[in-house]
Scaffold this active site. Structure first.
Site, PDB file in Angstrom:
ATOM      1  N   CYS A   1      33.888  54.164  13.373  1.00  0.00           N
ATOM      2  CA  CYS A   1      34.778  53.472  12.415  1.00  0.00           C
ATOM      3  C   CYS A   1      36.077  52.991  13.061  1.00  0.00           C
ATOM      4  O   CYS A   1      36.765  52.132  12.503  1.00  0.00           O
ATOM      5  CB  CYS A   1      35.094  54.388  11.235  1.00  0.00           C
ATOM      6  SG  CYS A   1      33.619  54.934  10.379  1.00  0.00           S
TER       7      CYS A   1
ATOM      8  N   ASN B   1      32.424  52.066   2.676  1.00  0.00           N
ATOM      9  CA  ASN B   1      32.839  52.256   4.066  1.00  0.00           C
ATOM     10  C   ASN B   1      31.919  51.416   4.960  1.00  0.00           C
ATOM     11  O   ASN B   1      30.738  51.716   5.091  1.00  0.00           O
ATOM     12  CB  ASN B   1      32.723  53.756   4.405  1.00  0.00           C
ATOM     13  CG  ASN B   1      33.081  54.066   5.846  1.00  0.00           C
ATOM     14  OD1 ASN B   1      33.201  53.170   6.681  1.00  0.00           O
ATOM     15  ND2 ASN B   1      33.221  55.351   6.148  1.00  0.00           N
TER      16      ASN B   1
ATOM     17  N   HIS C   1      41.381  52.230   7.329  1.00  0.00           N
ATOM     18  CA  HIS C   1      39.922  52.328   7.262  1.00  0.00           C
ATOM     19  C   HIS C   1      39.556  52.741   5.836  1.00  0.00           C
ATOM     20  O   HIS C   1      40.178  53.625   5.249  1.00  0.00           O
ATOM     21  CB  HIS C   1      39.435  53.366   8.277  1.00  0.00           C
ATOM     22  CG  HIS C   1      37.974  53.621   8.193  1.00  0.00           C
ATOM     23  ND1 HIS C   1      37.059  52.606   8.079  1.00  0.00           N
ATOM     24  CD2 HIS C   1      37.259  54.771   8.195  1.00  0.00           C
ATOM     25  CE1 HIS C   1      35.852  53.116   8.016  1.00  0.00           C
ATOM     26  NE2 HIS C   1      35.937  54.441   8.072  1.00  0.00           N
TER      27      HIS C   1
HETATM   28  N1  ACO Z   1      26.780  62.732  -6.223  1.00  0.00           N
HETATM   29  C1  ACO Z   1      26.937  63.883  -6.897  1.00  0.00           C
HETATM   30  N2  ACO Z   1      27.269  65.045  -6.313  1.00  0.00           N
HETATM   31  C2  ACO Z   1      27.450  65.022  -4.980  1.00  0.00           C
HETATM   32  C3  ACO Z   1      27.294  63.857  -4.201  1.00  0.00           C
HETATM   33  C4  ACO Z   1      26.960  62.688  -4.881  1.00  0.00           C
HETATM   34  N3  ACO Z   1      26.799  61.499  -4.256  1.00  0.00           N
HETATM   35  N4  ACO Z   1      27.551  64.154  -2.908  1.00  0.00           N
HETATM   36  C5  ACO Z   1      27.836  65.465  -2.860  1.00  0.00           C
HETATM   37  N5  ACO Z   1      27.765  65.994  -4.107  1.00  0.00           N
HETATM   38  C6  ACO Z   1      28.004  67.354  -4.523  1.00  0.00           C
HETATM   39  C7  ACO Z   1      27.767  68.367  -3.418  1.00  0.00           C
HETATM   40  O1  ACO Z   1      26.386  68.717  -3.337  1.00  0.00           O
HETATM   41  C8  ACO Z   1      28.603  69.520  -3.914  1.00  0.00           C
HETATM   42  O2  ACO Z   1      27.894  70.215  -4.919  1.00  0.00           O
HETATM   43  P1  ACO Z   1      28.009  71.808  -5.068  1.00  0.00           P
HETATM   44  O3  ACO Z   1      29.455  72.083  -5.357  1.00  0.00           O
HETATM   45  O4  ACO Z   1      27.095  72.096  -6.193  1.00  0.00           O
HETATM   46  O5  ACO Z   1      27.561  72.358  -3.761  1.00  0.00           O
HETATM   47  C9  ACO Z   1      29.787  68.835  -4.574  1.00  0.00           C
HETATM   48  O6  ACO Z   1      29.368  67.497  -4.866  1.00  0.00           O
HETATM   49  C10 ACO Z   1      31.022  68.755  -3.691  1.00  0.00           C
HETATM   50  O7  ACO Z   1      30.605  68.319  -2.401  1.00  0.00           O
HETATM   51  P2  ACO Z   1      31.637  68.031  -1.261  1.00  0.00           P
HETATM   52  O8  ACO Z   1      30.912  67.678  -0.014  1.00  0.00           O
HETATM   53  O9  ACO Z   1      32.620  69.143  -1.232  1.00  0.00           O
HETATM   54  O10 ACO Z   1      32.322  66.725  -1.875  1.00  0.00           O
HETATM   55  P3  ACO Z   1      33.661  66.045  -1.440  1.00  0.00           P
HETATM   56  O11 ACO Z   1      34.600  66.021  -2.545  1.00  0.00           O
HETATM   57  O12 ACO Z   1      34.145  66.536  -0.103  1.00  0.00           O
HETATM   58  O13 ACO Z   1      33.197  64.508  -1.230  1.00  0.00           O
HETATM   59  C11 ACO Z   1      32.733  63.024   0.579  1.00  0.00           C
HETATM   60  C12 ACO Z   1      32.224  64.201  -0.244  1.00  0.00           C
HETATM   61  C13 ACO Z   1      32.840  61.810  -0.331  1.00  0.00           C
HETATM   62  C14 ACO Z   1      31.725  62.719   1.683  1.00  0.00           C
HETATM   63  C15 ACO Z   1      34.134  63.349   1.149  1.00  0.00           C
HETATM   64  O14 ACO Z   1      34.085  64.605   1.786  1.00  0.00           O
HETATM   65  C16 ACO Z   1      34.623  62.330   2.116  1.00  0.00           C
HETATM   66  O15 ACO Z   1      35.012  61.222   1.748  1.00  0.00           O
HETATM   67  N6  ACO Z   1      34.723  62.658   3.417  1.00  0.00           N
HETATM   68  C17 ACO Z   1      35.277  61.744   4.408  1.00  0.00           C
HETATM   69  C18 ACO Z   1      34.258  60.738   4.856  1.00  0.00           C
HETATM   70  C19 ACO Z   1      34.858  59.844   5.916  1.00  0.00           C
HETATM   71  O16 ACO Z   1      36.048  59.686   6.048  1.00  0.00           O
HETATM   72  N7  ACO Z   1      34.011  59.205   6.761  1.00  0.00           N
HETATM   73  C20 ACO Z   1      34.556  58.321   7.764  1.00  0.00           C
HETATM   74  C21 ACO Z   1      33.840  58.412   9.003  1.00  0.00           C
HETATM   75  S1  ACO Z   1      32.168  57.903   8.865  1.00  0.00           S
HETATM   76  C22 ACO Z   1      31.690  57.429  10.428  1.00  0.00           C
HETATM   77  O17 ACO Z   1      32.403  57.448  11.355  1.00  0.00           O
HETATM   78  C23 ACO Z   1      30.255  56.985  10.622  1.00  0.00           C
END
Ligand code: ACO
Length: 336
Positions: free
Chosen positions: A129, A293, A263
């Site tokens: 990214c 993204n 980003h």
């Molecule tokens: N729909 C519904 N529920 C979901 C989904 C979804 N799409 N995805 C995850 N959940 C659930 C999980 O299973 C979990 O359930 P549980 O509590 O029963 O176990 C719950 O939601 C919380 O999951 P988390 O992983 O803690 O969710 P979080 O709030 O952290 O959001 C996310 C996940 C969106 C991926 C976030 O962590 C994020 O944005 N991270 C940064 C990503 C990023 O910056 N990427 C850039 C680099 S990418 C690259 O370089 C290729």
């Protein structure tokens, strides 16, 4: 307001010499026509519009049906060239940032070179990214050495082809698209901060295919593995620290920054940065709701949208801030 362009001035053996950099004279972007909504995804995945909107800030994303990274990058490049009133044969250098090119060889940039009918030196950069900002910095080196007069830097990604579409924690957050800029000799590239931390614990995209008859497959290949929470922590720490540092190191106040093009990974990351840095959200160029993204394409697409929506005044200070796989970070300060 006084600026000290510390990173553009180095000591030569006898005297200080001013190093040439570049100005951005054209921007362009391209999004494939197919729009996929959260509700579309919820038809096959255990997810919901509410979860994706609240946790990530995405409503829709563009997904390529038949266009590869080079096709999309070419379309973005044409628009940037048009804005720059530049013909392809005036371009000396093409760098494409991408992790989703169709071929290792020819590169995305090389394929675009052929599509444009250009003779420019062309190569790709992979820094996930952060790739577009690594590519801009690489281009700066060519300007500094005086070997190019005009360059095209492109970020183009077809993320949809490297996602596990059964993994709701990754496939809902990405989109496809491309952005491009045309650069010419000038003094607009003020400073950059790049970093990498080689590590496959947090984000990993193993390459696919191994034709060796001796190869033993040990894991799924060719798809994104991401520890979302660890990436989130890394991102919020990085974006606030790096924006603050680049301002301090170049003796400008955060108030002097006209726009920040971050980003587009998660709206909560951008809102956190806005709050911690005390910079209003209106100064952040945001399109995550419509684009998701798009990895290395994210910053040039958002820049193009900003450039076409606002009347950017010459001399305005703009900061680009990226983070992602590598792990990598990149922050850039430019003068429009
Ligand atoms: N729909 C519904 N529920 C979901 C989904 C979804 N799409 N995805 C995850 N959940 C659930 C999980 O299973 C979990 O359930 P549980 O509590 O029963 O176990 C719950 O939601 C919380 O999951 P988390 O992983 O803690 O969710 P979080 O709030 O952290 O959001 C996310 C996940 C969106 C991926 C976030 O962590 C994020 O944005 N991270 C940064 C990503 C990023 O910056 N990427 C850039 C680099 S990418 C690259 O370089 C290729």
């Amino acid at each position: 307001m006084t600026y000290f362009f510390s990173l553009l001035v180095v000591k030569s053996t006898s005297a200080e010499r001013k190093i040439m950099s570049f100005n951005i004279i054209g921007t362009g972007s391209y999004l494939p026509p197919q729009i996929v909504t959260n509700d579309d995804l919820a038809k096959t995945l255990d997810t919901s519009d509410e979860w994706i909107t609240q946790r990530v800030g995405i409503s829709t994303r563009h997904i390529s049906v038949d266009e590869c990274a080079a096709d999309m990058g070419y379309q973005a490049a044409l628009k940037a060239l048009e804005m720059a009133k530049t013909q392809p044969d005036e371009i000396d250098l093409i760098i494409a940032a991408s992790i989703t090119g169709d071929n290792i060889c020819p590169t995305v940039a090389g394929t675009i070179q052929k599509m444009l009918g250009s003779n420019a030196i062309s190569f790709d950069i992979n820094s996930a990214c952060s790739g577009f900002l690594f590519a801009l910095d690489t281009a700066a080196g060519f300007f500094e050495r005086g070997t190019v007069k005009k360059a095209l830097v492109i970020g183009s990604e077809r993320m949809s082809k490297i996602l596990d579409w059964n993994d709701r924690s990754t496939c809902v957050i990405f989109g496809d698209g491309a952005g491009a800029v045309v650069l010419e000799v000038g003094d607009g590239y003020i400073a950059s901060k790049l970093s990498t931390k080689g590590d496959d614990d947090v984000i990993k995209i193993p390459t696919g295919r191994n034709n060796s008859p001796f190869y033993k497959k040990t894991m799924d290949e060719g798809i994104v593995f991401m520890d979302g929470q660890e990436t989130f922590k890394f991102a919020v720490n990085t974006i606030t620290r790096e924006i603050s540092d680049i301002a301090n190191e170049n003796n400008i106040s955060l108030n002097d920054i006209k726009y920040i093009v971050p980003h587009q990974a998660n709206i909560r990351i951008i809102q956190y940065a806005s709050k911690r840095l005390n910079i209003p959200m209106e100064k952040f160029s945001v399109n995550i709701e419509r684009c998701g993204n798009t990895s290395a394409a994210s910053i040039p697409i958002a820049l193009d949208e900003l450039c076409r929506a606002k009347d950017l005044q010459k001399g305005s200070l703009i900061v680009f801030s990226a983070f992602g796989g590598g792990l990598s970070t990149a922050t850039t300060l430019i003068k429009w």
